[in-house]
Structures are given as C-alpha cells and as structure tokens.
Motif scaffolding. Structure first.
Motif, PDB file in Angstrom:
ATOM      1  N   GLN A 155      12.746   1.141  -0.034  1.00  0.00           N
ATOM      2  CA  GLN A 155      13.546   2.374   0.007  1.00  0.00           C
ATOM      3  C   GLN A 155      12.875   3.543   0.722  1.00  0.00           C
ATOM      4  OE1 GLN A 155      14.385   2.906  -4.154  1.00  0.00           O
ATOM      5  NE2 GLN A 155      15.781   1.161  -4.228  1.00  0.00           N
ATOM      6  N   LEU A 156      11.542   3.511   0.814  1.00  0.00           N
ATOM      7  CA  LEU A 156      10.841   4.670   1.373  1.00  0.00           C
ATOM      8  C   LEU A 156      10.967   4.675   2.898  1.00  0.00           C
ATOM      9  CD1 LEU A 156       9.082   7.102   0.521  1.00  0.00           C
ATOM     10  CD2 LEU A 156       7.077   5.626   0.813  1.00  0.00           C
ATOM     11  N   ALA A 157      11.713   5.640   3.423  1.00  0.00           N
ATOM     12  CA  ALA A 157      11.917   5.725   4.872  1.00  0.00           C
ATOM     13  C   ALA A 157      10.707   6.395   5.516  1.00  0.00           C
ATOM     14  CB  ALA A 157      13.186   6.524   5.166  1.00  0.00           C
ATOM     15  N   PRO A 158      10.170   5.793   6.579  1.00  0.00           N
ATOM     16  CA  PRO A 158       8.966   6.374   7.198  1.00  0.00           C
ATOM     17  C   PRO A 158       9.155   7.836   7.591  1.00  0.00           C
ATOM     18  CG  PRO A 158       9.509   4.259   8.207  1.00  0.00           C
ATOM     19  CD  PRO A 158      10.611   4.573   7.248  1.00  0.00           C
ATOM     20  N   GLU A 159      10.351   8.175   8.064  1.00  0.00           N
ATOM     21  CA  GLU A 159      10.548   9.553   8.552  1.00  0.00           C
ATOM     22  C   GLU A 159      10.481  10.572   7.410  1.00  0.00           C
ATOM     23  OE1 GLU A 159      12.499   6.966   9.085  1.00  0.00           O
ATOM     24  OE2 GLU A 159      14.553   7.342   8.428  1.00  0.00           O
ATOM     25  N   SER A 160      10.608  10.099   6.153  1.00  0.00           N
ATOM     26  CA  SER A 160      10.535  11.034   5.017  1.00  0.00           C
ATOM     27  C   SER A 160       9.096  11.188   4.505  1.00  0.00           C
ATOM     28  CB  SER A 160      11.439  10.542   3.882  1.00  0.00           C
ATOM     29  OG  SER A 160      10.911   9.354   3.323  1.00  0.00           O
ATOM     30  N   VAL A 161       8.142  10.496   5.147  1.00  0.00           N
ATOM     31  CA  VAL A 161       6.758  10.475   4.653  1.00  0.00           C
ATOM     32  C   VAL A 161       5.876  11.387   5.507  1.00  0.00           C
ATOM     33  CG1 VAL A 161       4.724   8.976   4.400  1.00  0.00           C
ATOM     34  CG2 VAL A 161       6.988   8.138   3.715  1.00  0.00           C
ATOM     35  N   ASN A 162       4.989  12.114   4.843  1.00  0.00           N
ATOM     36  CA  ASN A 162       3.950  12.868   5.545  1.00  0.00           C
ATOM     37  C   ASN A 162       2.606  12.281   5.140  1.00  0.00           C
ATOM     38  OD1 ASN A 162       5.676  15.004   6.687  1.00  0.00           O
ATOM     39  ND2 ASN A 162       6.000  15.516   4.537  1.00  0.00           N
ATOM     40  N   GLY A 163       2.130  11.305   5.896  1.00  0.00           N
ATOM     41  CA  GLY A 163       0.881  10.641   5.537  1.00  0.00           C
ATOM     42  C   GLY A 163       1.077   9.128   5.558  1.00  0.00           C
ATOM     43  N   ARG A 164       0.357   8.457   4.676  1.00  0.00           N
ATOM     44  CA  ARG A 164       0.372   6.986   4.728  1.00  0.00           C
ATOM     45  C   ARG A 164       0.448   6.421   3.310  1.00  0.00           C
ATOM     46  NH1 ARG A 164      -4.582   4.500   7.977  1.00  0.00           N
ATOM     47  NH2 ARG A 164      -5.636   5.845   6.467  1.00  0.00           N
ATOM     48  N   VAL A 165       1.361   5.494   3.137  1.00  0.00           N
ATOM     49  CA  VAL A 165       1.515   4.802   1.858  1.00  0.00           C
ATOM     50  C   VAL A 165       1.216   3.327   2.087  1.00  0.00           C
ATOM     51  CG1 VAL A 165       3.130   4.194   0.005  1.00  0.00           C
ATOM     52  CG2 VAL A 165       3.268   6.450   1.088  1.00  0.00           C
ATOM     53  N   ILE A 166       0.238   2.816   1.354  1.00  0.00           N
ATOM     54  CA  ILE A 166      -0.102   1.389   1.437  1.00  0.00           C
ATOM     55  C   ILE A 166       0.281   0.770   0.099  1.00  0.00           C
ATOM     56  CG2 ILE A 166      -1.954  -0.294   1.784  1.00  0.00           C
ATOM     57  CD1 ILE A 166      -3.551   1.939   3.214  1.00  0.00           C
ATOM     58  N   VAL A 167       1.042  -0.318   0.160  1.00  0.00           N
ATOM     59  CA  VAL A 167       1.547  -0.935  -1.070  1.00  0.00           C
ATOM     60  C   VAL A 167       1.115  -2.390  -1.147  1.00  0.00           C
ATOM     61  CG1 VAL A 167       3.599  -1.472  -2.423  1.00  0.00           C
ATOM     62  CG2 VAL A 167       3.572   0.585  -1.013  1.00  0.00           C
ATOM     63  N   LEU A 168       0.469  -2.744  -2.257  1.00  0.00           N
ATOM     64  CA  LEU A 168       0.216  -4.150  -2.591  1.00  0.00           C
ATOM     65  C   LEU A 168       0.997  -4.426  -3.877  1.00  0.00           C
ATOM     66  CD1 LEU A 168      -3.665  -4.400  -2.069  1.00  0.00           C
ATOM     67  CD2 LEU A 168      -1.901  -5.340  -0.586  1.00  0.00           C
ATOM     68  N   PRO A 169       2.203  -5.009  -3.752  1.00  0.00           N
ATOM     69  CA  PRO A 169       3.000  -5.227  -4.963  1.00  0.00           C
ATOM     70  C   PRO A 169       2.358  -6.243  -5.905  1.00  0.00           C
ATOM     71  CG  PRO A 169       4.296  -5.658  -2.962  1.00  0.00           C
ATOM     72  CD  PRO A 169       2.873  -5.491  -2.539  1.00  0.00           C
ATOM     73  N   GLY A 170       1.544  -7.137  -5.336  1.00  0.00           N
ATOM     74  CA  GLY A 170       0.862  -8.140  -6.156  1.00  0.00           C
ATOM     75  C   GLY A 170      -0.612  -8.178  -5.793  1.00  0.00           C
ATOM     76  N   LEU A 171      -1.414  -7.379  -6.471  1.00  0.00           N
ATOM     77  CA  LEU A 171      -2.846  -7.324  -6.137  1.00  0.00           C
ATOM     78  C   LEU A 171      -3.513  -8.666  -6.461  1.00  0.00           C
ATOM     79  CD1 LEU A 171      -5.412  -5.802  -5.290  1.00  0.00           C
ATOM     80  CD2 LEU A 171      -5.525  -4.844  -7.601  1.00  0.00           C
ATOM     81  N   ASN A 172      -3.241  -9.185  -7.635  1.00  0.00           N
ATOM     82  CA  ASN A 172      -3.678 -10.561  -7.920  1.00  0.00           C
ATOM     83  C   ASN A 172      -2.468 -11.463  -7.695  1.00  0.00           C
ATOM     84  OD1 ASN A 172      -4.809 -12.942  -8.730  1.00  0.00           O
ATOM     85  ND2 ASN A 172      -5.936 -12.016 -10.436  1.00  0.00           N
ATOM     86  N   TYR A 173      -2.211 -11.723  -6.428  1.00  0.00           N
ATOM     87  CA  TYR A 173      -0.954 -12.370  -6.036  1.00  0.00           C
ATOM     88  C   TYR A 173      -0.771 -13.749  -6.675  1.00  0.00           C
ATOM     89  CZ  TYR A 173       2.769 -13.903  -2.914  1.00  0.00           C
ATOM     90  OH  TYR A 173       3.936 -14.382  -2.404  1.00  0.00           O
ATOM     91  N   PRO A 174      -1.811 -14.608  -6.691  1.00  0.00           N
ATOM     92  CA  PRO A 174      -1.621 -15.906  -7.363  1.00  0.00           C
ATOM     93  C   PRO A 174      -1.293 -15.746  -8.851  1.00  0.00           C
ATOM     94  CG  PRO A 174      -3.619 -15.930  -6.010  1.00  0.00           C
ATOM     95  CD  PRO A 174      -3.148 -14.503  -6.066  1.00  0.00           C
TER      96      PRO A 174
END
Ligand code: CA
Length: 346
Positions: A75-94
C-alpha cells in the motif's frame, strides 16, 4: 574483522521507487545441492530522509508483523515517502513458513544469534546480513513481535531502559506515538543476541512490539499493529499526516509501564494444565490468583495457584493449555509513576 555477507540482494538501496525482491541465502541441502533460500525484501525509497527498517517474523509463530508489513509493502506509494523504508516481512523466513518460533533449518532462535556469523548457519547468516548490511543504513529499526505459540500479550509497544538519555527520550517519544494500549519499558530476561541489543548498541532508535499471541491474530491486535506502523512513519517524517492517537480509535490513552526487576515475571513451577483466571490488560493486586496449574494424571491433586507478586496489570499470560516447569506463565507490569530523567515528557 567483519567479513562481507554471503547473502546476495537483488535490490539497489539507493534507487528511488519501489522494489520487491529477494535476499539470496545460500542453502545447500541433500535435495538441492546449489540451493538458495529466497527471502522477500521490499524497499520503498523517495528522495532524502531517514531510513526505517521494519521486520516481522523474527519468530515464525508471530503473525501481526508479517501481515502488517505485507499490507504496508503493497500500500505504501513511493511518491508519498520522504526517505527509505526497508521491509523484511519474514526475518526468520524458514520459521515463518513453518509457523514455528525457531528455524526448522538449523533450530536457531533468530533473536538470540545477533550479530550473527558470516559463515554461520542460515539463521546466523541472515542475522549477520541485517547487522552488517542493513543496520548501518538505518536510523530507526522496528521489529514486530507477538507472544507466539506459548504466550499472549496485551498489545504493547516495547522499548528498553537505555543508558543514553538522548536516545531514550527519542525512543520513548516514538513508542508513545505508536499508540498501543501499553508502552512497555521492558527488562529482557536474556538480552544477549537480540536484534534489539544489536540496534541499540549502534545508537539506532529501536522499537519493538508484543502485539498478541497464541499463534493467531485478532482484529484488535492487527489494528494496533497497523495503526502503530503508520504512526511511526508519520512520527519520523517519512509519511505526512497526523498521529492517530488511541483515543481517536475509541481506545484509552497508551499507558507507560515497566516490568520491575523483582516480581514481574512468574514462572511455572510444575508441568500441568493452565487455567487462566485473569485476562491480559486486567489489573491484579499483589497476592491475587492469576491462574492455576492442574494435574490431569492425579485428579485428587489440588491445583497449584499462581499468585501475583506485585500489583499492576497482567501484560502476558500463558497462551496455551499445557504449561511446563520454567515456562513464563504471567508477567505483571506497573505504571511508570516516578519518571527518571529518562522519562521526561515531551
Ligand atoms: Ca517474539
């Protein structure tokens, strides 16, 4: 010396726009000789501004984080962001894929292996990547937890007592704006090896959360998680807009609480079936019966009562029927009444 990560990333962290890609974790097995674990990563960047890292699924049986971050990523549109968002939805993916707290690949607890190892097991390699590649880029780290299979929490945003008063103040201000029912200043039982500690030690603002538990989500726990993540983006100026306070959602204002060094954590002294007598979020006076442990093998054996050792609010309780000796089955938190300089209000 810290050696360069063995994990490949098909993303350009400096590029504006939205990138959905994978971290490539080397994972050679009997079934897949040159196998690679493909772990989702989303980067949304626009112009200059702070970098925030959001992680979910640090423990694989805690689902508010992954669900909230999958929604955010879409949902987060890049044009609405000022900066950088890094997302790991599954840090311990396994672990997330298996629905287990620990990784099924190497049996490791992601939140006990930081800062990880270059040549370590899969879990340790992922931690090493986060510690050496992602953390240095970040200003703020947000790691969303829940009680998992074994515990249930009153939805709480979690921070720690920090020795750096300036960092403490910034962290507390952000945590308050998360707007969870409880802002919990936690004393960890075992802080070594946690992402929390790795981030805090490098001076990053670190916000965690314990949002629910029982290895399921509720509409309430998700609402708290989603509102909290949106509020943090606004708090740090990555997204414009007013902070949505709990009062705007018909909830009580966030309550700033802590776990005193003595009496907050209650362990089960026996194996048995747990009868919860108090729900999370409810008040408990010192001596109050919080639960009872029953012994199905011995019907005549009187249950053992678990009593509160301090007065406060039940913040955590056992999240499943069977408990074992040594399990944390109740945590009572108290209001922060006499704020230290660290707690000076904004
Ligand atoms: Ca957890």
């Amino acid at each position: 010396m810290t050696r360069k990560t063995k994990i490949g990333a098909d993303v350009d962290f400096e590029r504006d726009g939205r990138q959905v890609s994978f971290l490539r974790v080397p994972h050679s097995t009997n079934e897949s000789g040159w196998g690679t674990l493909l772990m989702p990563i989303v980067v949304i960047k626009n112009g200059q501004g702070p970098t925030m890292l959001f992680t979910g699924g640090n423990h694989g049986d805690e689902y508010e984080g992954p669900l909230t971050l999958l929604k955010l990523s879409r949902q987060l549109a890049p044009e609405s962001v000022n900066g950088r968002v890094i997302v790991l939805p599954g840090l311990n993916y396994p672990a997330l894929k298996a629905g287990t707290r620990l990784s099924p690949v190497d049996g490791k607890n992601m939140n006990r292996v930081f800062p990880g190892e270059h040549d370590g097991t899969v879990t340790a390699m992922i931690a090493h990547y986060v510690a050496t590649e992602l953390l240095p880029m970040c200003d703020v780290v947000v790691d969303l937890h829940s009680g998992g299979s074994s515990m249930i929490f009153e939805p709480s945003v979690v921070i720690h007592h920090l020795t750096d008063a300036g960092l403490m103040q910034k962290t507390l201000a952000a945590a308050r704006d998360f707007g969870a029912p409880v802002t919990l200043v936690l004393i960890e039982l075992d802080p070594g090896g946690m992402l929390d500690t790795a981030a805090e030690e490098t001076g990053k603002i670190f916000i965690s959360a314990e949002l629910g538990g029982g290895a399921f989500v509720t509409p309430r726990s998700l609402e708290v998680a989603e509102t909290g993540v949106d509020n943090l983006l606004r708090h740090f100026g990555l997204v414009e807009g007013e902070i949505v306070k709990p009062e705007h959602k018909g909830r009580a204002p966030t309550r700033i609480m802590e776990t005193p060094a003595n009496g907050a954590y209650l362990m089960s002294m026996a194996d048995g079936l747990y009868e919860a007598l108090v729900e999370v979020g409810e008040e408990a006076e010192v001596g109050a019966a919080l639960g009872r442990i029953h012994f199905p093998d011995s019907p005549d054996h009187e249950p053992v009562t678990v009593n509160a050792e301090i007065s406060g609010v039940l913040i955590t309780r056992a999240g499943r029927g069977w408990v074992k000796r040594g399990d944390t089955i109740a945590v009572v938190a108290t209001d922060v009444k006499n704020p230290s300089p660290h707690f000076s209000p904004r």
